[in-house]
Structure formats: C-alpha cells, structure tokens
Design an enzyme around this catalytic site. Structure first.
Site, PDB file in Angstrom:
ATOM      1  N   HIS A  94       3.838  -5.863 -12.188  1.00 27.65           N
ATOM      2  CA  HIS A  94       2.674  -6.053 -13.048  1.00 27.65           C
ATOM      3  C   HIS A  94       3.081  -6.889 -14.241  1.00 27.65           C
ATOM      4  O   HIS A  94       4.196  -6.739 -14.748  1.00 27.65           O
ATOM      5  CB  HIS A  94       2.130  -4.699 -13.516  1.00 27.65           C
ATOM      6  CG  HIS A  94       0.733  -4.781 -14.014  1.00 27.65           C
ATOM      7  ND1 HIS A  94       0.430  -5.161 -15.305  1.00 27.65           N
ATOM      8  CD2 HIS A  94      -0.444  -4.555 -13.399  1.00 27.65           C
ATOM      9  CE1 HIS A  94      -0.880  -5.159 -15.447  1.00 27.65           C
ATOM     10  NE2 HIS A  94      -1.431  -4.800 -14.310  1.00 27.65           N
TER      11      HIS A  94
ATOM     12  N   ASP B 220      -2.726  -0.755  -7.033  1.00 28.33           N
ATOM     13  CA  ASP B 220      -3.149  -1.112  -5.680  1.00 28.33           C
ATOM     14  C   ASP B 220      -2.274  -0.518  -4.584  1.00 28.33           C
ATOM     15  O   ASP B 220      -2.617  -0.621  -3.410  1.00 28.33           O
ATOM     16  CB  ASP B 220      -3.147  -2.641  -5.517  1.00 28.33           C
ATOM     17  CG  ASP B 220      -4.191  -3.275  -6.404  1.00 28.33           C
ATOM     18  OD1 ASP B 220      -5.324  -2.783  -6.393  1.00 28.33           O
ATOM     19  OD2 ASP B 220      -3.870  -4.243  -7.104  1.00 28.33           O
TER      20      ASP B 220
HETATM   21  N1  ACO Z   1       7.758  -8.356  -4.928  1.00 26.08           N
HETATM   22  C1  ACO Z   1       8.950  -8.991  -5.090  1.00 26.08           C
HETATM   23  N2  ACO Z   1       9.333  -9.595  -6.223  1.00 26.08           N
HETATM   24  C2  ACO Z   1       8.484  -9.549  -7.260  1.00 26.08           C
HETATM   25  C3  ACO Z   1       7.249  -8.886  -7.172  1.00 26.08           C
HETATM   26  C4  ACO Z   1       6.897  -8.282  -5.954  1.00 26.08           C
HETATM   27  N3  ACO Z   1       5.728  -7.651  -5.818  1.00 26.08           N
HETATM   28  N4  ACO Z   1       6.608  -9.014  -8.351  1.00 26.08           N
HETATM   29  C5  ACO Z   1       7.412  -9.716  -9.145  1.00 26.08           C
HETATM   30  N5  ACO Z   1       8.567 -10.034  -8.483  1.00 26.08           N
HETATM   31  C6  ACO Z   1       9.732 -10.740  -9.032  1.00 26.08           C
HETATM   32  C7  ACO Z   1       9.472 -12.247  -9.149  1.00 26.08           C
HETATM   33  O1  ACO Z   1       9.885 -12.911  -7.969  1.00 26.08           O
HETATM   34  C8  ACO Z   1      10.313 -12.588 -10.353  1.00 26.08           C
HETATM   35  O2  ACO Z   1      11.661 -12.635  -9.953  1.00 26.08           O
HETATM   36  P1  ACO Z   1      12.686 -13.691 -10.659  1.00 26.08           P
HETATM   37  O3  ACO Z   1      12.790 -13.250 -12.078  1.00 26.08           O
HETATM   38  O4  ACO Z   1      13.948 -13.563  -9.886  1.00 26.08           O
HETATM   39  O5  ACO Z   1      12.055 -15.061 -10.497  1.00 26.08           O
HETATM   40  C9  ACO Z   1      10.176 -11.389 -11.262  1.00 26.08           C
HETATM   41  O6  ACO Z   1       9.915 -10.270 -10.374  1.00 26.08           O
HETATM   42  C10 ACO Z   1       9.042 -11.495 -12.270  1.00 26.08           C
HETATM   43  O7  ACO Z   1       7.862 -11.770 -11.533  1.00 26.08           O
HETATM   44  P2  ACO Z   1       6.690 -12.723 -11.998  1.00 26.08           P
HETATM   45  O8  ACO Z   1       6.042 -13.322 -10.793  1.00 26.08           O
HETATM   46  O9  ACO Z   1       7.181 -13.653 -13.062  1.00 26.08           O
HETATM   47  O10 ACO Z   1       5.738 -11.679 -12.660  1.00 26.08           O
HETATM   48  P3  ACO Z   1       4.266 -11.947 -13.089  1.00 26.08           P
HETATM   49  O11 ACO Z   1       4.048 -11.152 -14.314  1.00 26.08           O
HETATM   50  O12 ACO Z   1       3.967 -13.415 -13.163  1.00 26.08           O
HETATM   51  O13 ACO Z   1       3.403 -11.401 -11.868  1.00 26.08           O
HETATM   52  C11 ACO Z   1       2.281  -9.942 -10.403  1.00 26.08           C
HETATM   53  C12 ACO Z   1       2.822 -10.144 -11.837  1.00 26.08           C
HETATM   54  C13 ACO Z   1       1.380 -11.110 -10.027  1.00 26.08           C
HETATM   55  C14 ACO Z   1       1.448  -8.676 -10.403  1.00 26.08           C
HETATM   56  C15 ACO Z   1       3.484  -9.828  -9.444  1.00 26.08           C
HETATM   57  O14 ACO Z   1       4.273  -8.711  -9.791  1.00 26.08           O
HETATM   58  C16 ACO Z   1       3.043  -9.740  -7.977  1.00 26.08           C
HETATM   59  O15 ACO Z   1       2.843 -10.767  -7.341  1.00 26.08           O
HETATM   60  N6  ACO Z   1       2.887  -8.506  -7.438  1.00 26.08           N
HETATM   61  C17 ACO Z   1       2.388  -8.351  -6.086  1.00 26.08           C
HETATM   62  C18 ACO Z   1       0.877  -8.517  -6.059  1.00 26.08           C
HETATM   63  C19 ACO Z   1       0.179  -7.331  -6.674  1.00 26.08           C
HETATM   64  O16 ACO Z   1       0.488  -6.186  -6.370  1.00 26.08           O
HETATM   65  N7  ACO Z   1      -0.817  -7.621  -7.516  1.00 26.08           N
HETATM   66  C20 ACO Z   1      -1.638  -6.588  -8.152  1.00 26.08           C
HETATM   67  C21 ACO Z   1      -1.368  -6.553  -9.622  1.00 26.08           C
HETATM   68  S1  ACO Z   1      -2.241  -5.244 -10.376  1.00 26.08           S
HETATM   69  C22 ACO Z   1      -3.833  -5.789 -10.483  1.00 26.08           C
HETATM   70  O17 ACO Z   1      -4.175  -6.902 -10.520  1.00 26.08           O
HETATM   71  C23 ACO Z   1      -4.775  -4.738 -10.472  1.00 26.08           C
END
Ligand code: ACO
Length: 429
Positions: free
Chosen positions: A306, A363
């Site tokens: 998140h 989720d």
């Molecule tokens: N699985 C694997 N790796 C992940 C995940 C994940 N679900 N989420 C983040 N990471 C990793 C990224 O690859 C990144 O790694 P790095 O530092 O080596 O490059 C690091 O964690 C930070 O991730 P970001 O993408 O920069 O985080 P951001 O804040 O931009 O994204 C998000 C947040 C979109 C929710 C992300 O965690 C994600 O894609 N999760 C899966 C989708 C999801 O569950 N979305 C629902 C969110 S809650 C909502 O909207 C109600």
C-alpha cells in the site's frame, strides 16, 4: 517548534510556512514558492504531496490507524451501519435518530432509477464490464438531475447524496442482472440498504432471496471499510474533476473509472484471479512467491502492499476475521482461503516483503467473502465503488464548500525536445 521551513537555492533563502494537522502531521506549504522563486517542486506520482486540507479521514500508515471524522474504523465496523457511516462522512457528525430516519427515507425515495434509464442498459453488450456500465450510468444520471446542487445547504445536499448512493446500488444490481440475462428486480423500500441490494442482486420475480444475518453483516462491514480512504487515486480523481466545477455525477463517474484499475479497486478481482491461477497450476505457494520476488516476472502479490500503510492494513485485519466467521456460518470451506492464508504466512516471514513493509491490504481477503456471498468476480470492484460512494461525495462537498477553492492544475518539468522549426513533409528524411 519553528512554524517556518527554509529553502536555500543559489544563495537565496526562501521561508515556507509549515502547516500542522490535528494529529501533528506536518506539511510545508509551497503554494507561493513559484511566485517567490520561480521554482516548483517535483513529486512524480505524488507520494510526498499533500493536495488539500481535509477534515474527513485520518490515516497513520506507519501505525496502521484509520479513522473517519475521528472515529476509529474498528468501532464503526463493529457498531455502525453503512448508512450511518455515510452520513458521518458526508456531514461530519453521527446523525441524530431523526436525521438518520430522514436520510434513510431519502434513500428509499430515490431507490428507483428513472424508467427511461432502464433502456440505457440495452445499449451495452452482454459481456460489458459492470464498472463501465456503472460509470456510464452515473454520468447519465446527471442528465436527469440538471439542477445545480447547493453543497452548503444540508437538506439539498442530503437529497443529492441519497439520490446518488441509492441509485448506484440499483444500477449495480441491474448491471449484474443484465450480464446474466435475468430480469431486473425492483428495489423494496421496506428493506435496509444492504438487504435491499442483496434482494436486487439475487431475487427472481418468482423466487425472493432472503439473506442470512451473517451475510448482511459481512457486506455491511465491507461497505463501511471501503467508505473512505482520504486522497487515494479515485478520490483524488473526483476532487480533480470536481475542481473544474464539474457536477457531482460527472466527478463521481470519473472516480469509478479511476477505481477500476488492478492497482486500485480492481485489486480485489485480481486477488481472486491470482488465487485461482495458483490453485489451477498446483504449484506450491513458495514457488509463486519466488516468482513475485523475481522482478523480471512482473508478477505482483495482489492484495499486498500500500502506498500509505507500511504496517498491516487495519481494514484487512477486520475483513480477515469477518471472513473466518462468515465461512464458518455458511459451512463453506474455500480452498482459495487456504492458499491466501499460506501466501500471507510465507510473505510475512520473507525478507523481500519485510524489508519493503508489504502487508495484506483491504483487498486480500474481501474477495473471499464476496465469493462466499455469491457475488461474481467482475462485480467485485463495483462493490468497492458502492462502498466508496459516501467518501467521494464527502470529498466533493468538502472541496465545494471551500470559499477559496481553485481548479487543480499541477505543473511539470518539460523534458521533450528544445525549440525546433517545422520541416515540410517533402524535406523530412
Ligand atoms: N508484490 C510484490 N512487490 C511489491 C508489491 C506487491 N504487491 N507491492 C509493492 N512491491 C514492491 C515494488 O516492486 C517495490 O520494490 P523495489 O523497491 O525493489 O522497486 C517496492 O515494493 C515499493 O513498491 P511501489 O510500487 O513503489 O509502491 P507503490 O506505493 O507505488 O504502490 C501499490 C502501492 C500499487 C498498492 C502496490 O503495493 C501494488 O501494486 N500492490 C498490489 C496491488 C494491490 O493490492 N492494490 C490494492 C491497493 S489497496 C487499494 O487500492 C484499496
């Protein structure tokens, strides 16, 4: 503590006011930075940008805290109703008994959609995604309600808010019925918000649907937990569109589109698709986690991570408990829940997830509850949208009540070609 921050650039120092929130969140106000210095700030994807002052929802992502208008989410999820929580979000206070009765009456008054709008459904192909239908129909609702809203008049706005919340539920159920070729079911005014929705989803003209208490309760909780989450992607979209003075329907319809994506409200659907894939492949959960950790695979553990929470999402904790209770009551043993539990167990011990502070979000378990209730996969983000409606309405109103509201218009740093002259077609290489 100083109430000014200073920025020094090329020997010049600029003083920037500091804004402190109720919970001591500190923001540096840069709204006059450009006029004073010619500089702008750059914050790609807005991780560090506060886009507004808001009195609706408080999140402490480090501690895993979520409050609506000051009330902890745990208390509201346990003791409130969705309609009461909606009122709280939109109007700022828990309603009196009379105000709640009046708001409920408005919801019943507005539960039918205009008979002409029923024909709009016929224009969509049978396999249309219900989020596309929902967004289009909310926009269409604006055509039937051209009068200007008065956000400062509580009665006028209660009517507009109830109209939107109530009709959205009717539209969502009708979109589902259309997608499976069943007749649309009219709402029943004597039913409360959640049972009425379940009735429109699952009754047939010759067979009424009577939900058990635990199903109503689980759905009530899901809607409350989704009701607001401050400046997330869809709410920021509603505020962005609303800032141009676009009407409530147009603004909320764009919020539905923003919510649709798998990184936001579409994640609940993506979680179940991921669990189904793992189940079908028969691969051990550890193998799937290894793929997630391999960046070249581009696979994410959906329902994890998140932007704001760097701790267990408090909503996920409540939903996980509710999921256990509901499945036990319905006597369902869902193999997808076992896979989800195992994924969580493995991920929470794995250095990749621990170091990045990736925890289950709202989720991760909500889809398993919705599956148990019988809600089909494409409707999952629609359920999120129904839940988020009060939050979007509250933010739209808050924004429109600001006497100094301005259109949202971020800037950019241009990195394209420098000035060059037009080349006629016959002279281009
Ligand atoms: N699985 C694997 N790796 C992940 C995940 C994940 N679900 N989420 C983040 N990471 C990793 C990224 O690859 C990144 O790694 P790095 O530092 O080596 O490059 C690091 O964690 C930070 O991730 P970001 O993408 O920069 O985080 P951001 O804040 O931009 O994204 C998000 C947040 C979109 C929710 C992300 O965690 C994600 O894609 N999760 C899966 C989708 C999801 O569950 N979305 C629902 C969110 S809650 C909502 O909207 C109600």
């Amino acid at each position: 503590m100083s109430d000014k921050a200073t920025l020094t650039y090329k020997g010049k120092t600029y003083e920037l006011p500091v804004v402190i929130g109720t919970e001591n969140e500190i923001g540096i106000d840069i709204s006059n930075l450009r006029s004073a210095s010619g500089l702008i700030t750059l914050d790609d994807s807005y991780s560090n940008t506060g886009s507004c002052l808001s009195a609706i929802t408080y999140i402490d992502g480090e501690a895993g805290v979520l409050r609506y208008r000051g009330y902890p989410i745990e208390q509201l999820a346990e003791r409130s109703t969705f309609v009461e929580t909606a009122y709280l979000l939109i109007f700022g206070e828990l309603p009196s008994a009379q105000a709640l009765r009046e708001f409920r009456n408005l919801l019943s008054t507005h539960e039918f959609i205009h008979e002409d709008m029923r024909h709009n459904f016929e224009g969509f192909p049978p396999n249309a995604h219900p989020m596309a239908i929902l967004s289009a129909m909310i926009n269409a609702m604006g055509c039937y309600q051209p009068a200007l809203l008065q956000p400062e008049d509580d009665n006028n706005f209660a009517d507009a808010a109830a109209r939107l919340m109530s009709k959205v539920r009717t539209i969502a159920a009708a979109a589902y019925k259309k997608s499976i070729g069943q007749p649309m079911i009219y709402p029943r005014p004597e039913l409360q918000y959640v049972p009425n929705f379940l009735h429109m989803m699952f009754s047939m003209p010759n067979r009424p649907y009577e939900p058990v208490r635990e199903v109503v309760d689980a759905l009530r909780q899901i809607l409350i937990l989704h009701a607001d989450h401050e400046q997330n992607c869809s709410t920021s979209t509603v505020r962005m569109v609303g800032s141009s003075q676009a009407n409530l329907y147009a603004s909320v319809a764009s919020g539905v589109c923003a919510l649709w994506g798998p990184l936001h409200g579409g994640a609940n659907q993506a979680v179940i698709q991921m669990l189904l894939q793992i189940q079908a492949s028969g691969e051990p959960v550890e193998t799937f986690i290894a793929k997630v950790k391999d960046k070249s695979s581009k696979i994410r553990l959906m329902g994890f991570g998140h932007r704001v929470y760097k701790n267990y999402d408090p909503r996920a904790r409540i939903i996980k408990e509710s999921c256990d209770k509901l499945l036990a009551k319905l006597g369902i043993s869902d193999p997808l829940l076992d896979i989800a539990l195992k994924l969580e167990e493995v991920a929470l011990k794995d250095e990749y997830f621990v170091s990045r502070k990736l925890y289950p979000n709202v989720d991760f378990y909500s889809g398993i509850i919705m599956r148990a209730i019988g809600i089909p996969l494409p409707m999952f983000p629609v359920m999120f949208a129904i839940g988020r409606m009060p939050g979007w309405i509250a933010h739209w109103r808050e924004q429109h009540l600001r006497p100094d509201a301005r259109i949202h218009r971020p800037r950019q740093i241009y990195i394209g070609p420098a000035k060059r002259d037009y080349v006629p077609l016959d002279q281009r290489s």
